[in-house]
Scaffold this motif. Structure first.
Motif, PDB file in Angstrom:
ATOM      1  N   ALA A  22      11.752   5.685  -8.278  1.00  0.00           N
ATOM      2  CA  ALA A  22      10.700   6.040  -7.277  1.00  0.00           C
ATOM      3  C   ALA A  22       9.478   5.402  -7.882  1.00  0.00           C
ATOM      4  O   ALA A  22       8.512   4.762  -7.120  1.00  0.00           O
ATOM      5  CB  ALA A  22      10.802   7.229  -6.636  1.00  0.00           C
ATOM      6  N   GLN A  26       7.280   2.486  -6.015  1.00  0.00           N
ATOM      7  CA  GLN A  26       5.999   3.026  -5.510  1.00  0.00           C
ATOM      8  C   GLN A  26       5.064   1.856  -5.791  1.00  0.00           C
ATOM      9  O   GLN A  26       3.939   1.676  -5.249  1.00  0.00           O
ATOM     10  CB  GLN A  26       5.431   4.229  -6.023  1.00  0.00           C
ATOM     11  CG  GLN A  26       4.248   4.760  -5.533  1.00  0.00           C
ATOM     12  CD  GLN A  26       4.142   4.899  -4.000  1.00  0.00           C
ATOM     13  OE1 GLN A  26       5.037   5.327  -3.374  1.00  0.00           O
ATOM     14  NE2 GLN A  26       2.602   4.830  -3.464  1.00  0.00           N
ATOM     15  N   ARG A  27       4.976   1.164  -6.874  1.00  0.00           N
ATOM     16  CA  ARG A  27       3.912   0.025  -7.368  1.00  0.00           C
ATOM     17  C   ARG A  27       4.077  -1.116  -6.405  1.00  0.00           C
ATOM     18  O   ARG A  27       3.068  -2.037  -6.478  1.00  0.00           O
ATOM     19  CB  ARG A  27       4.467  -0.198  -8.952  1.00  0.00           C
ATOM     20  CG  ARG A  27       4.267   0.873  -9.735  1.00  0.00           C
ATOM     21  CD  ARG A  27       4.248   0.260 -11.260  1.00  0.00           C
ATOM     22  NE  ARG A  27       3.581   1.217 -12.016  1.00  0.00           N
ATOM     23  CZ  ARG A  27       3.390   1.276 -13.437  1.00  0.00           C
ATOM     24  NH1 ARG A  27       3.756   0.044 -13.922  1.00  0.00           N
ATOM     25  NH2 ARG A  27       2.821   2.218 -14.035  1.00  0.00           N
ATOM     26  N   PRO A  30       4.990   1.803  -0.379  1.00  0.00           N
ATOM     27  CA  PRO A  30       5.162   3.073  -0.290  1.00  0.00           C
ATOM     28  C   PRO A  30       6.581   3.699  -0.258  1.00  0.00           C
ATOM     29  O   PRO A  30       7.502   3.150   0.362  1.00  0.00           O
ATOM     30  CB  PRO A  30       4.577   3.361   0.872  1.00  0.00           C
ATOM     31  CG  PRO A  30       3.536   2.419   1.500  1.00  0.00           C
ATOM     32  CD  PRO A  30       4.222   1.110   0.573  1.00  0.00           C
ATOM     33  N   THR A  31       7.069   4.632  -1.136  1.00  0.00           N
ATOM     34  CA  THR A  31       8.258   5.161  -1.679  1.00  0.00           C
ATOM     35  C   THR A  31       8.145   6.677  -1.478  1.00  0.00           C
ATOM     36  O   THR A  31       7.388   7.309  -1.760  1.00  0.00           O
ATOM     37  CB  THR A  31       8.540   4.584  -2.916  1.00  0.00           C
ATOM     38  OG1 THR A  31       8.339   3.261  -3.470  1.00  0.00           O
ATOM     39  CG2 THR A  31       9.826   5.308  -3.501  1.00  0.00           C
ATOM     40  N   PHE A  53       4.294   9.054  -5.711  1.00  0.00           N
ATOM     41  CA  PHE A  53       4.939   9.135  -4.590  1.00  0.00           C
ATOM     42  C   PHE A  53       5.272  10.427  -3.851  1.00  0.00           C
ATOM     43  O   PHE A  53       5.000  11.542  -4.468  1.00  0.00           O
ATOM     44  CB  PHE A  53       6.249   8.358  -4.773  1.00  0.00           C
ATOM     45  CG  PHE A  53       7.138   8.877  -5.897  1.00  0.00           C
ATOM     46  CD1 PHE A  53       7.969   9.869  -5.749  1.00  0.00           C
ATOM     47  CD2 PHE A  53       6.861   8.557  -7.343  1.00  0.00           C
ATOM     48  CE1 PHE A  53       9.017  10.246  -6.629  1.00  0.00           C
ATOM     49  CE2 PHE A  53       7.548   9.115  -8.377  1.00  0.00           C
ATOM     50  CZ  PHE A  53       8.639  10.111  -8.218  1.00  0.00           C
ATOM     51  N   PHE A  68       7.948   5.000   5.146  1.00  0.00           N
ATOM     52  CA  PHE A  68       7.942   4.446   3.675  1.00  0.00           C
ATOM     53  C   PHE A  68       8.895   3.462   3.921  1.00  0.00           C
ATOM     54  O   PHE A  68       9.899   3.041   4.496  1.00  0.00           O
ATOM     55  CB  PHE A  68       8.545   5.529   2.966  1.00  0.00           C
ATOM     56  CG  PHE A  68       7.884   6.796   2.650  1.00  0.00           C
ATOM     57  CD1 PHE A  68       6.546   6.891   1.649  1.00  0.00           C
ATOM     58  CD2 PHE A  68       8.002   7.759   3.496  1.00  0.00           C
ATOM     59  CE1 PHE A  68       6.042   7.886   1.569  1.00  0.00           C
ATOM     60  CE2 PHE A  68       6.785   8.918   3.418  1.00  0.00           C
ATOM     61  CZ  PHE A  68       5.969   8.824   2.395  1.00  0.00           C
TER      62      PHE A  68
END
Length: 203
Positions: A22, A26-27, A30-31, A53, A68
């Motif tokens: 995750a 996220q990088r 959106p996670t 996240f 997400f």
């Protein structure tokens, strides 16, 4: 992208894997990490407010998931046959972490027999691999590959940095002044890149 992480024996770094996949995803977008484990390990990790996240319990997943682009699901331990079928059908890729111990590998092999009848895409991630000169990791990989199973090229090395990360409520890359933490994050970065590539191949 929906990635599900499932473990069929305790102590195989299932939640650690979920958290760091995750963190990687996220990088780029959106996670959401869905905590589906009765132990609520991911939620406890997130309770320090150091994860980049969102983490929600499974019961709230439907409410939040539309916000997400990526979802990582940390499942409950030891899913039944019916649960396994649902897991395979509900994600883009199922990740099965296992440490190289004999009991963990035996549990994994029983699971993969069921998966082969169900179809669906999955990958095996070797975790908690002891440092050299131990050959446990190499021997476990050879065993799984001899069975024709889809073992990821990347393995996650065993290090106390993950324990420190969990205690601090952060991804391992945020553990300060630790070369081991940097190497640990590098392992998960490479694993996540493999996973993203595998999902892309299916598209």
């Amino acid at each position: 992208m929906i990635i599900t992480v499932a473990g069929f024996k305790g102590g195989v770094a299932k939640t650690t894997t979920s958290v760091h996949l995750a963190a990687y995803l996220q990088r780029s977008a959106p996670t959401l990490l869905v905590d589906g484990d009765a132990n609520r390990s991911a939620s406890l990790w997130a309770s320090h407010h150091g994860l980049p996240f969102a983490v929600v319990p499974e019961a709230q997943a439907m409410k939040f998931s539309r916000q997400f682009e990526h979802i990582v699901i940390d499942t409950g331990a030891r899913p039944s046959g019916d649960e396994l079928r649902d897991l395979v059908g509900g994600c883009d890729l199922l990740i099965l972490p296992t440490n190289p111990e004999a009991m963990s590998l035996d549990a994994l092999l029983q699971t993969t027999e069921a998966l082969q009848t169900l179809g669906g895409q999955y990958r095996i991630l070797l975790t908690l691999v002891p440092p050299s000169p131990s050959r446990e990791g190499d021997e476990a990989r050879a065993l799984l590959e001899a069975e024709g199973l889809p073992v990821m090229k990347t393995a996650i090395r065993q290090t106390a940095a993950f324990r420190h990360a969990s205690a601090q409520g952060v991804p391992v890359y945020s553990v300060k002044n630790s070369r081991a933490a940097k190497l640990a994050w590098w392992d998960y970065e490479r694993a996540a890149q493999e996973i993203v590539a595998a999902v892309g191949e299916q598209a």
